[in-house]
Design a protein around this motif. Structure first.
Motif, PDB file in Angstrom:
ATOM      1  N   ARG A  71     -52.450 -24.843 -38.494  1.00  0.00           N
ATOM      2  CA  ARG A  71     -52.773 -23.499 -38.963  1.00  0.00           C
ATOM      3  C   ARG A  71     -51.776 -22.526 -38.353  1.00  0.00           C
ATOM      4  N   ARG A  72     -51.556 -21.418 -39.057  1.00  0.00           N
ATOM      5  CA  ARG A  72     -50.585 -20.424 -38.614  1.00  0.00           C
ATOM      6  C   ARG A  72     -51.271 -19.091 -38.393  1.00  0.00           C
ATOM      7  N   ILE A  73     -50.912 -18.423 -37.301  1.00  0.00           N
ATOM      8  CA  ILE A  73     -51.382 -17.072 -37.013  1.00  0.00           C
ATOM      9  C   ILE A  73     -50.277 -16.124 -37.467  1.00  0.00           C
ATOM     10  N   LEU A  74     -50.626 -15.196 -38.356  1.00  0.00           N
ATOM     11  CA  LEU A  74     -49.667 -14.225 -38.859  1.00  0.00           C
ATOM     12  C   LEU A  74     -50.142 -12.811 -38.550  1.00  0.00           C
ATOM     13  N   VAL A  75     -49.176 -11.949 -38.230  1.00  0.00           N
ATOM     14  CA  VAL A  75     -49.460 -10.535 -37.974  1.00  0.00           C
ATOM     15  C   VAL A  75     -48.459  -9.702 -38.763  1.00  0.00           C
ATOM     16  N   PRO A  76     -48.798  -8.442 -39.065  1.00  0.00           N
ATOM     17  CA  PRO A  76     -47.830  -7.571 -39.740  1.00  0.00           C
ATOM     18  C   PRO A  76     -46.599  -7.354 -38.858  1.00  0.00           C
ATOM     19  N   GLU A  77     -45.463  -7.235 -39.479  1.00  0.00           N
ATOM     20  CA  GLU A  77     -44.213  -7.092 -38.732  1.00  0.00           C
ATOM     21  C   GLU A  77     -44.221  -5.887 -37.790  1.00  0.00           C
ATOM     22  N   ASP A  78     -44.898  -4.810 -38.198  1.00  0.00           N
ATOM     23  CA  ASP A  78     -44.922  -3.624 -37.339  1.00  0.00           C
ATOM     24  C   ASP A  78     -45.836  -3.787 -36.120  1.00  0.00           C
ATOM     25  N   HIS A  79     -46.588  -4.874 -36.033  1.00  0.00           N
ATOM     26  CA  HIS A  79     -47.430  -5.177 -34.877  1.00  0.00           C
ATOM     27  C   HIS A  79     -46.893  -6.372 -34.079  1.00  0.00           C
ATOM     28  N   LEU A  80     -45.774  -6.914 -34.498  1.00  0.00           N
ATOM     29  CA  LEU A  80     -45.252  -8.145 -33.915  1.00  0.00           C
ATOM     30  C   LEU A  80     -44.979  -8.013 -32.419  1.00  0.00           C
ATOM     31  N   ARG A  81     -44.311  -6.971 -32.014  1.00  0.00           N
ATOM     32  CA  ARG A  81     -43.954  -6.805 -30.598  1.00  0.00           C
ATOM     33  C   ARG A  81     -45.208  -6.722 -29.720  1.00  0.00           C
ATOM     34  N   GLN A  82     -46.190  -5.934 -30.157  1.00  0.00           N
ATOM     35  CA  GLN A  82     -47.430  -5.789 -29.392  1.00  0.00           C
ATOM     36  C   GLN A  82     -48.186  -7.118 -29.326  1.00  0.00           C
ATOM     37  N   ALA A  83     -48.224  -7.848 -30.436  1.00  0.00           N
ATOM     38  CA  ALA A  83     -48.927  -9.134 -30.475  1.00  0.00           C
ATOM     39  C   ALA A  83     -48.261 -10.137 -29.542  1.00  0.00           C
ATOM     40  N   ARG A  84     -46.938 -10.202 -29.565  1.00  0.00           N
ATOM     41  CA  ARG A  84     -46.216 -11.112 -28.677  1.00  0.00           C
ATOM     42  C   ARG A  84     -46.473 -10.768 -27.209  1.00  0.00           C
ATOM     43  N   ARG A  85     -46.509  -9.470 -26.901  1.00  0.00           N
ATOM     44  CA  ARG A  85     -46.760  -9.033 -25.524  1.00  0.00           C
ATOM     45  C   ARG A  85     -48.154  -9.447 -25.069  1.00  0.00           C
ATOM     46  N   LEU A  86     -49.156  -9.225 -25.923  1.00  0.00           N
ATOM     47  CA  LEU A  86     -50.532  -9.593 -25.576  1.00  0.00           C
ATOM     48  C   LEU A  86     -50.680 -11.095 -25.330  1.00  0.00           C
ATOM     49  N   ILE A  87     -50.078 -11.878 -26.184  1.00  0.00           N
ATOM     50  CA  ILE A  87     -50.164 -13.329 -26.049  1.00  0.00           C
ATOM     51  C   ILE A  87     -49.457 -13.786 -24.772  1.00  0.00           C
ATOM     52  N   SER A  88     -48.319 -13.191 -24.483  1.00  0.00           N
ATOM     53  CA  SER A  88     -47.602 -13.514 -23.249  1.00  0.00           C
ATOM     54  C   SER A  88     -48.420 -13.137 -22.018  1.00  0.00           C
ATOM     55  N   GLU A  89     -49.023 -11.957 -22.045  1.00  0.00           N
ATOM     56  CA  GLU A  89     -49.835 -11.497 -20.919  1.00  0.00           C
ATOM     57  C   GLU A  89     -51.075 -12.375 -20.714  1.00  0.00           C
ATOM     58  N   ALA A  90     -51.515 -13.029 -21.773  1.00  0.00           N
ATOM     59  CA  ALA A  90     -52.664 -13.938 -21.677  1.00  0.00           C
ATOM     60  C   ALA A  90     -52.242 -15.308 -21.129  1.00  0.00           C
ATOM     61  N   GLY A  91     -50.953 -15.463 -20.812  1.00  0.00           N
ATOM     62  CA  GLY A  91     -50.468 -16.721 -20.261  1.00  0.00           C
ATOM     63  C   GLY A  91     -50.154 -17.776 -21.292  1.00  0.00           C
ATOM     64  N   LEU A  92     -49.999 -17.358 -22.546  1.00  0.00           N
ATOM     65  CA  LEU A  92     -49.782 -18.323 -23.632  1.00  0.00           C
ATOM     66  C   LEU A  92     -48.419 -18.147 -24.296  1.00  0.00           C
ATOM     67  N   GLU A  93     -47.445 -17.689 -23.526  1.00  0.00           N
ATOM     68  CA  GLU A  93     -46.114 -17.449 -24.078  1.00  0.00           C
ATOM     69  C   GLU A  93     -45.513 -18.718 -24.703  1.00  0.00           C
ATOM     70  N   GLY A  94     -45.854 -19.861 -24.151  1.00  0.00           N
ATOM     71  CA  GLY A  94     -45.345 -21.130 -24.671  1.00  0.00           C
ATOM     72  C   GLY A  94     -45.810 -21.461 -26.071  1.00  0.00           C
ATOM     73  N   GLU A  95     -46.850 -20.795 -26.539  1.00  0.00           N
ATOM     74  CA  GLU A  95     -47.372 -21.037 -27.890  1.00  0.00           C
ATOM     75  C   GLU A  95     -46.659 -20.200 -28.953  1.00  0.00           C
ATOM     76  N   LEU A  96     -45.886 -19.205 -28.526  1.00  0.00           N
ATOM     77  CA  LEU A  96     -45.235 -18.293 -29.477  1.00  0.00           C
ATOM     78  C   LEU A  96     -44.096 -18.984 -30.222  1.00  0.00           C
ATOM     79  N   ARG A  97     -43.977 -18.652 -31.504  1.00  0.00           N
ATOM     80  CA  ARG A  97     -42.857 -19.130 -32.327  1.00  0.00           C
ATOM     81  C   ARG A  97     -41.627 -18.316 -31.962  1.00  0.00           C
ATOM     82  N   HIS A  98     -40.479 -18.953 -31.945  1.00  0.00           N
ATOM     83  CA  HIS A  98     -39.240 -18.250 -31.618  1.00  0.00           C
ATOM     84  C   HIS A  98     -38.255 -18.327 -32.774  1.00  0.00           C
ATOM     85  N   ASP A  99     -38.756 -18.254 -33.979  1.00  0.00           N
ATOM     86  CA  ASP A  99     -37.900 -18.371 -35.184  1.00  0.00           C
ATOM     87  C   ASP A  99     -37.123 -17.109 -35.419  1.00  0.00           C
TER      88      ASP A  99
END
Length: 74
Positions: free
Chosen positions: A46-74
């Motif tokens: 399954r894929r988690i998608l967010v609007p492009e204008d929220h991408l930076r905030q979403a990536r920051r939140l996920i990183s702060e939750a200790g899950l940076e390794g789960e982020l896509r780097h495409d």
């Protein structure tokens, strides 16, 4: 919409969806129906998608939750 995470981990999907929604970030879990059709064997993640204008905030939140390794780097 931009893909931010791809996983078969249902607990992770639920956590990320909750984390993002609580921060008022719109989130879409894509391919949930495909996963159900294939019998939940995990062949189709399954894929988690967010609007492009929220991408930076979403990536920051996920990183702060200790899950940076789960982020896509495409």
């Amino acid at each position: 919409m931009v893909e931010i995470v791809r996983t078969n981990d249902l607990v992770l999907i639920g956590f990320l969806q909750s984390l993002l929604q609580n921060a008022n970030i719109p989130v879409l879990v894509a391919d949930a129906h495909m996963s159900a059709l294939e019998g939940m064997t995990g062949a189709f993640p399954r894929r988690i998608l967010v609007p492009e204008d929220h991408l930076r905030q979403a990536r920051r939140l996920i990183s702060e939750a200790g899950l940076e390794g789960e982020l896509r780097h495409d």
